[in-house]
Design a protein around this motif. Structure first.
Motif, PDB file in Angstrom:
ATOM      1  N   UNK A 321       9.414 -59.122   8.324  1.00 47.03           N
ATOM      2  CA  UNK A 321       8.965 -57.831   7.793  1.00 47.03           C
ATOM      3  C   UNK A 321       9.193 -57.757   6.285  1.00 47.03           C
ATOM      4  N   UNK A 322      10.341 -58.251   5.816  1.00 45.02           N
ATOM      5  CA  UNK A 322      10.627 -58.208   4.379  1.00 45.02           C
ATOM      6  C   UNK A 322       9.636 -59.063   3.593  1.00 45.02           C
ATOM      7  N   UNK A 323       9.352 -60.252   4.117  1.00 50.64           N
ATOM      8  CA  UNK A 323       8.409 -61.137   3.427  1.00 50.64           C
ATOM      9  C   UNK A 323       7.019 -60.533   3.397  1.00 50.64           C
ATOM     10  N   UNK A 324       6.598 -59.990   4.553  1.00 51.86           N
ATOM     11  CA  UNK A 324       5.272 -59.378   4.628  1.00 51.86           C
ATOM     12  C   UNK A 324       5.188 -58.174   3.690  1.00 51.86           C
ATOM     13  N   UNK A 325       6.234 -57.363   3.653  1.00 52.30           N
ATOM     14  CA  UNK A 325       6.229 -56.173   2.787  1.00 52.30           C
ATOM     15  C   UNK A 325       6.089 -56.551   1.324  1.00 52.30           C
ATOM     16  N   UNK A 326       6.832 -57.576   0.907  1.00 55.40           N
ATOM     17  CA  UNK A 326       6.750 -58.016  -0.491  1.00 55.40           C
ATOM     18  C   UNK A 326       5.344 -58.478  -0.835  1.00 55.40           C
ATOM     19  N   UNK A 327       4.715 -59.243   0.077  1.00 56.01           N
ATOM     20  CA  UNK A 327       3.371 -59.746  -0.180  1.00 56.01           C
ATOM     21  C   UNK A 327       2.332 -58.621  -0.101  1.00 56.01           C
ATOM     22  N   UNK A 328       2.512 -57.691   0.817  1.00 60.78           N
ATOM     23  CA  UNK A 328       1.567 -56.571   0.958  1.00 60.78           C
ATOM     24  C   UNK A 328       1.515 -55.766  -0.337  1.00 60.78           C
ATOM     25  N   UNK A 329       2.678 -55.521  -0.911  1.00 58.11           N
ATOM     26  CA  UNK A 329       2.736 -54.756  -2.152  1.00 58.11           C
ATOM     27  C   UNK A 329       1.935 -55.444  -3.258  1.00 58.11           C
ATOM     28  N   UNK A 330       2.118 -56.753  -3.386  1.00 59.67           N
ATOM     29  CA  UNK A 330       1.414 -57.497  -4.427  1.00 59.67           C
ATOM     30  C   UNK A 330      -0.078 -57.567  -4.151  1.00 59.67           C
ATOM     31  N   UNK A 331      -0.462 -57.855  -2.894  1.00 55.39           N
ATOM     32  CA  UNK A 331      -1.878 -58.023  -2.554  1.00 55.39           C
ATOM     33  C   UNK A 331      -2.634 -56.704  -2.689  1.00 55.39           C
ATOM     34  N   UNK A 332      -2.044 -55.613  -2.215  1.00 51.23           N
ATOM     35  CA  UNK A 332      -2.714 -54.314  -2.341  1.00 51.23           C
ATOM     36  C   UNK A 332      -2.897 -53.941  -3.815  1.00 51.23           C
ATOM     37  N   UNK A 333      -1.905 -54.292  -4.642  1.00 53.40           N
ATOM     38  CA  UNK A 333      -2.034 -54.027  -6.080  1.00 53.40           C
ATOM     39  C   UNK A 333      -3.151 -54.869  -6.686  1.00 53.40           C
ATOM     40  N   UNK A 334      -3.261 -56.133  -6.251  1.00 54.90           N
ATOM     41  CA  UNK A 334      -4.337 -57.001  -6.747  1.00 54.90           C
ATOM     42  C   UNK A 334      -5.700 -56.434  -6.363  1.00 54.90           C
ATOM     43  N   UNK A 335      -5.850 -56.019  -5.097  1.00 50.02           N
ATOM     44  CA  UNK A 335      -7.125 -55.458  -4.639  1.00 50.02           C
ATOM     45  C   UNK A 335      -7.455 -54.187  -5.419  1.00 50.02           C
ATOM     46  N   UNK A 336      -6.448 -53.336  -5.633  1.00 46.79           N
ATOM     47  CA  UNK A 336      -6.661 -52.082  -6.362  1.00 46.79           C
ATOM     48  C   UNK A 336      -7.133 -52.352  -7.790  1.00 46.79           C
ATOM     49  N   UNK A 337      -6.438 -53.244  -8.498  1.00 44.85           N
ATOM     50  CA  UNK A 337      -6.788 -53.524  -9.884  1.00 44.85           C
ATOM     51  C   UNK A 337      -8.161 -54.166  -9.976  1.00 44.85           C
ATOM     52  N   UNK A 338      -8.439 -55.122  -9.083  1.00 46.61           N
ATOM     53  CA  UNK A 338      -9.751 -55.787  -9.117  1.00 46.61           C
ATOM     54  C   UNK A 338     -10.874 -54.804  -8.781  1.00 46.61           C
ATOM     55  N   UNK A 339     -10.628 -53.902  -7.836  1.00 46.05           N
ATOM     56  CA  UNK A 339     -11.647 -52.907  -7.493  1.00 46.05           C
ATOM     57  C   UNK A 339     -11.879 -51.943  -8.656  1.00 46.05           C
ATOM     58  N   UNK A 340     -10.799 -51.508  -9.293  1.00 46.35           N
ATOM     59  CA  UNK A 340     -10.936 -50.628 -10.455  1.00 46.35           C
ATOM     60  C   UNK A 340     -11.693 -51.329 -11.579  1.00 46.35           C
ATOM     61  N   UNK A 341     -11.405 -52.618 -11.752  1.00 44.99           N
ATOM     62  CA  UNK A 341     -12.110 -53.379 -12.780  1.00 44.99           C
ATOM     63  C   UNK A 341     -13.603 -53.412 -12.472  1.00 44.99           C
ATOM     64  N   UNK A 342     -13.957 -53.588 -11.194  1.00 49.26           N
ATOM     65  CA  UNK A 342     -15.359 -53.572 -10.795  1.00 49.26           C
ATOM     66  C   UNK A 342     -16.001 -52.219 -11.049  1.00 49.26           C
ATOM     67  N   UNK A 343     -15.262 -51.142 -10.776  1.00 49.12           N
ATOM     68  CA  UNK A 343     -15.783 -49.801 -11.022  1.00 49.12           C
ATOM     69  C   UNK A 343     -16.016 -49.570 -12.510  1.00 49.12           C
ATOM     70  N   UNK A 344     -15.091 -50.050 -13.327  1.00 43.12           N
ATOM     71  CA  UNK A 344     -15.245 -49.886 -14.764  1.00 43.12           C
ATOM     72  C   UNK A 344     -16.380 -50.741 -15.293  1.00 43.12           C
ATOM     73  N   UNK A 345     -16.553 -51.930 -14.723  1.00 42.54           N
ATOM     74  CA  UNK A 345     -17.683 -52.779 -15.129  1.00 42.54           C
ATOM     75  C   UNK A 345     -19.013 -52.090 -14.832  1.00 42.54           C
ATOM     76  N   UNK A 346     -19.101 -51.422 -13.692  1.00 41.99           N
ATOM     77  CA  UNK A 346     -20.325 -50.680 -13.375  1.00 41.99           C
ATOM     78  C   UNK A 346     -20.545 -49.546 -14.377  1.00 41.99           C
ATOM     79  N   UNK A 347     -19.447 -48.921 -14.785  1.00 44.19           N
ATOM     80  CA  UNK A 347     -19.563 -47.846 -15.770  1.00 44.19           C
ATOM     81  C   UNK A 347     -20.081 -48.385 -17.103  1.00 44.19           C
ATOM     82  N   UNK A 348     -19.514 -49.528 -17.538  1.00 44.91           N
ATOM     83  CA  UNK A 348     -19.961 -50.112 -18.800  1.00 44.91           C
ATOM     84  C   UNK A 348     -21.424 -50.547 -18.715  1.00 44.91           C
ATOM     85  N   UNK A 349     -21.802 -51.085 -17.553  1.00 45.59           N
ATOM     86  CA  UNK A 349     -23.188 -51.514 -17.378  1.00 45.59           C
ATOM     87  C   UNK A 349     -24.129 -50.315 -17.421  1.00 45.59           C
ATOM     88  N   UNK A 350     -23.767 -49.238 -16.726  1.00 46.74           N
ATOM     89  CA  UNK A 350     -24.620 -48.036 -16.727  1.00 46.74           C
ATOM     90  C   UNK A 350     -24.684 -47.424 -18.121  1.00 46.74           C
TER      91      UNK A 350
END
Length: 818
Positions: A321-350
């Motif tokens: 559980x501890x190992x999974x929790x540590x990785x979940x925190x990092x992976x969810x942050x990666x997905x969040x940042x990458x998704x936000x970057x995609x949203x901002x890229x769409x904004x710049x494109x528009x």
């Protein structure tokens, strides 16, 4: 043996590799934290010096009483004092209730410095009370001494300590796992030491010393490297940074304080056991009823190795559980940042699409009533154009050939306006109104001056922007082509029949969603068909005649004004043949007469519509909805201009490369404030994303170090188990596969949970962003693959390294006590 101090160093030397990894983990956190605090503290010191160069005082006392000023200057709390003029705005009460601010000048105000600038606000309060005078702080200076807010120093200190403690949690967490592994591996040694007389305090001392050695080594290395990093950053940002003691204090407080409590927790592993239990290694035995576990999905897919891996994971759910929790925190942050970057890229494109390929247009079009010289006089200088062309964010620059020409017949262009454009867009509504006025100039209207009214109405609806295009310009317009072709023949033209408008340009919209930005809506603007013809008045001849008429009317107006001034008549602003008509209305009436004459004489050119454009999401501005594109040669033939007679310059900006400095250079020349705001927002968001990515990578690295450390220690504790599996026939290759499958389970579970949480957070951020900017939904599906590969490499890689280091011979491992 009564001195056990050397045992701490002995145990650390026994496993140098794990110690090095732990020290690196601590060092990384200290580098980031010390570099940040040190550069901020250096910047604060630099600002203090810069402000003092301009105004070297902390408090100014305001009174005209010279005796009081002398007493203040001789006060022990004052280290330096001088007098000078000071202006202050004070509230002056009138009639007991009303009042106003007035400026009051103190010719001999007393400027003082104290020996404690971080207490200047407190000292000022005490001295104003003691001497009964008014005073003000040097607010520009006090800000950098944290004196511009109530309890400012305490607030800043708490924030710094909180940030430092967050970093300490990560750093000391790495040490905690390392020391815990050491403790469990050496528990028999501690049991033996207890048997021969060692006290609990002495055993705890060994564990505290191990933690302190690791942390101090990491702290020293991190501070040295952090200082070097801060000096590099200072060189880049022109900040005089060096090694400062002050930023070290919160780091030492939080790191050493947190380490004390963590080491106390580790020490309890030994001190709570009886010596006999420690010698037997009974800490490993979990007393519970034996349960039969099936192979589960892992067993069905991977066979006996998968089933055993599943059982191993279930035996130690806490670690899993501890190992999974540590990785979940990092992976969810990666997905969040990458998704936000995609949203901002769409904004710049528009944003790019809203303003076309060339987003910055510094142009001024000549017209029938404005000469080319007059239009060009409003443009920036040649040097400005050159500077913009050299801007790092400008990809391309180009000359603009354009003018505002007049139609022979308004019905051939403006008369084709669509009902939607006329009823829902403010600009289209005005065109419709003036078309109605133009059609009512037959004498039946109540208008007392139909000739002038007709001239005004015709000037509004009878002009269009004509743009001369070279081959590359015409090719760029291909993506907007709705019908026809952009390969124009002689006297062939492209017309615009659709585009977008900002919500503030619209009479009404059906969308009632509230946002903090202006939405854009697309409209069909004109009904055109291929083969339609548009006739334009001979621009060069018409402009020449109009400018002559304008000059004549202005001269007549000036004479009438002079006569009216001499006679005291304030009504001398009318010109013409006795009609009550202003000079402007007279001009429009004369222009119409000239135009009608030229048309009757055949001074116009006929152009054929060979292509119809719909600009899609590109936003119209002013009269840009009425645009005719033609070949440059046809443009020169219509206007009589040459290649050097430009209407301005246009620039293509790459928002991906926009920087703060480039925006600053361009903002003063950008006519559209909305685009300037978009560029600034682009810079801020890019900076935020960079910092967010750095933070995520930082967390991921620390989690990875922690996982590698924990995995290595865990595998070391399972040496006897692995030896027993080898004895009953499992090959080294199958053993590696079995343990690897444990890592696969951890990786898959962590990534699935992390991705689900990351998507949920991304959607929440999108809902917020969409209120601030016109962002599009974007989920970084590819981040799942990146996270899966990265976490798989970390977890499975640490397992492979741990298994590889186990001895080939199994005899010694079989002798290990359970």
């Amino acid at each position: 043996m009564t001195d056990y101090k050397k045992l701490a160093a002995y145990y650390l030397k026994a496993n140098k590799k794990r110690c090095v990894i732990t020290i690196i983990g601590v060092m990384i956190t200290v580098i980031v934290l010390y570099a940040g605090l040190n550069i901020f503290y250096s910047y604060m010191l630099q600002q203090q010096k810069d402000v003092r160069k301009e105004a070297d005082y902390e408090i100014v006392f305001l009174t005209d009483d010279q005796e009081t000023l002398s007493q203040i200057a001789s006060d022990d709390r004052v280290t330096q004092a001088y007098t000078g003029k000071y202006v202050v705005s004070e509230w002056e009460t009138i009639n007991g209730t009303d009042g106003k601010y007035v400026e009051k000048i103190y010719d001999n105000a007393l400027y003082v410095n104290t020996g404690h600038p971080y207490k200047m606000a407190k000292i000022m309060e005490e001295m104003t009370t003691d001497y009964g005078v008014n005073a003000e702080l040097n607010w520009n200076l006090s800000t950098w001494y944290l004196q511009d807010m109530d309890e400012g120093f305490a607030v800043i200190l708490i924030v710094v300590l909180l940030v430092a403690y967050i970093f300490a949690i990560f750093a000391v967490g790495v040490i905690r796992n390392t020391i815990q592994m050491f403790t469990l591996e050496q528990v028999k040694d501690y049991g033996i030491l207890r048997c021969i007389g060692a006290t609990k305090g002495q055993l705890s001392g060994i564990i505290y010393r191990m933690g302190a050695m690791l942390e101090i080594a990491g702290l020293l290395a991190g501070i040295v490297m952090g200082g070097i990093v801060s000096m590099i950053l200072g060189f880049i940002f022109k900040i005089s940074a060096g090694f400062h003691i002050i930023p070290m204090i919160p780091i030492l407080i939080t790191y050493l304080g947190d380490m004390y409590f963590v080491m106390r927790e580790n020490a309890k592993l030994v001190t709570k056991m009886t010596p006999v239990s420690a010698v037997r290694g009974e800490y490993r035995i979990k007393k519970e009823k034996l349960r039969r576990h099936g192979g589960g999905l892992m067993g069905k897919i991977f066979g006996i190795e998968g089933a055993y891996a599943r059982k191993s994971v279930l035996r130690n759910k806490g670690r899993f559980i501890k190992t999974v929790t540590a990785m979940v925190f990092s992976i969810s942050a990666i997905v969040l940042i990458c998704s936000c970057w995609g949203q901002l890229r769409k904004y710049w494109k528009s944003t790019d699409e809203r303003y076309g390929d060339y987003q910055i247009n510094l142009t001024s079009y000549s017209s029938s009533t404005t000469s080319l010289e007059e239009a060009q006089s409003t443009l920036p200088s040649v040097e400005v154009f050159r500077e913009l062309s050299r801007n790092s964010s400008v990809e391309a620059s180009k000359k603009v050939y354009a003018c505002r020409a007049d139609l022979v017949d308004a019905d051939s262009y403006t008369g084709k306006i669509t009902d939607e454009f006329r009823t829902k867009v403010t600009m289209g509504h005005y065109y419709g109104v003036y078309m109605d006025k133009l059609n009512e100039t037959d004498g039946t209207s109540d208008d007392k001056d139909p000739e002038a009214t007709g001239g005004v109405a015709e000037s509004m609806v009878n002009s269009t922007d004509v743009i001369g295009c070279d081959d590359s310009d015409l090719n760029d317009l291909t993506k907007y082509l709705k019908a026809g072709t952009t390969e124009l023949s002689e006297n062939g033209i492209l017309v615009v029949a659709g585009g977008s408008f900002n919500s503030w340009d619209l009479e009404e919209t059906e969308d009632t969603n509230d946002t903090l930005y202006d939405k854009t809506y697309h409209f069909d603007t004109y009904h055109f068909e291929l083969g339609d013809t548009v006739q334009l008045v001979d621009f060069a001849l018409y402009q020449k005649e109009c400018l002559k008429a304008k000059e004549k009317i202005n001269q007549e107006y000036e004479k009438l004004q002079e006569t009216a001034t001499e006679d005291g008549d304030s009504e001398g602003s009318t010109v013409g043949n006795g009609e009550d008509r202003t000079s402007v209305r007279q001009e429009y009436a004369e222009y119409k007469k000239i135009k009608d004459k030229l048309i009757a004489e055949g001074h116009y050119k006929t152009y054929k519509v060979e292509g119809i454009l719909d600009l899609g999401t590109q936003v119209f501005g002013e009269t840009a909805d009425r645009q005719i594109y033609m070949r440059q040669n046809d443009y020169f033939d219509l206007t009589g201009y040459g290649e050097n007679d430009i209407a301005g310059m246009k620039y293509k900006v790459n928002l991906d490369s926009v920087s703060a400095s480039s925006v600053t250079d361009m903002l003063s020349y950008i006519g559209d404030s909305l685009y300037g705001e978009s560029m600034q927002l682009c810079v801020y968001l890019k900076s935020f994303v960079r910092y967010a990515i750095a933070a995520v990578l930082f967390i991921f690295v620390l989690s990875s170090v922690n996982i590698v450390n924990t995995t290595a220690g865990n595998l070391h504790l399972r040496r006897k188990e692995f030896a027993q599996l080898r004895v009953i026939g499992m090959s080294r290759k199958r053993l590696l596969k079995t343990v690897m499958l444990e890592g696969v389970m951890t990786t898959v579970v962590a990534n699935v949970l992390g991705f689900i949480i990351g998507i949920g957070l991304s959607y929440g951020v999108f809902m917020y962003l969409n209120m601030v900017i016109e962002a599009g939904k974007s989920i970084a599906w590819w981040a799942f693959g990146v996270g899966l590969v990265a976490s798989g490499l970390i977890i499975c890689g640490s397992i492979w390294l741990g298994i590889r280091d186990l001895p080939v011979a199994m005899v010694e491992d079989l002798k290990l006590e359970e």
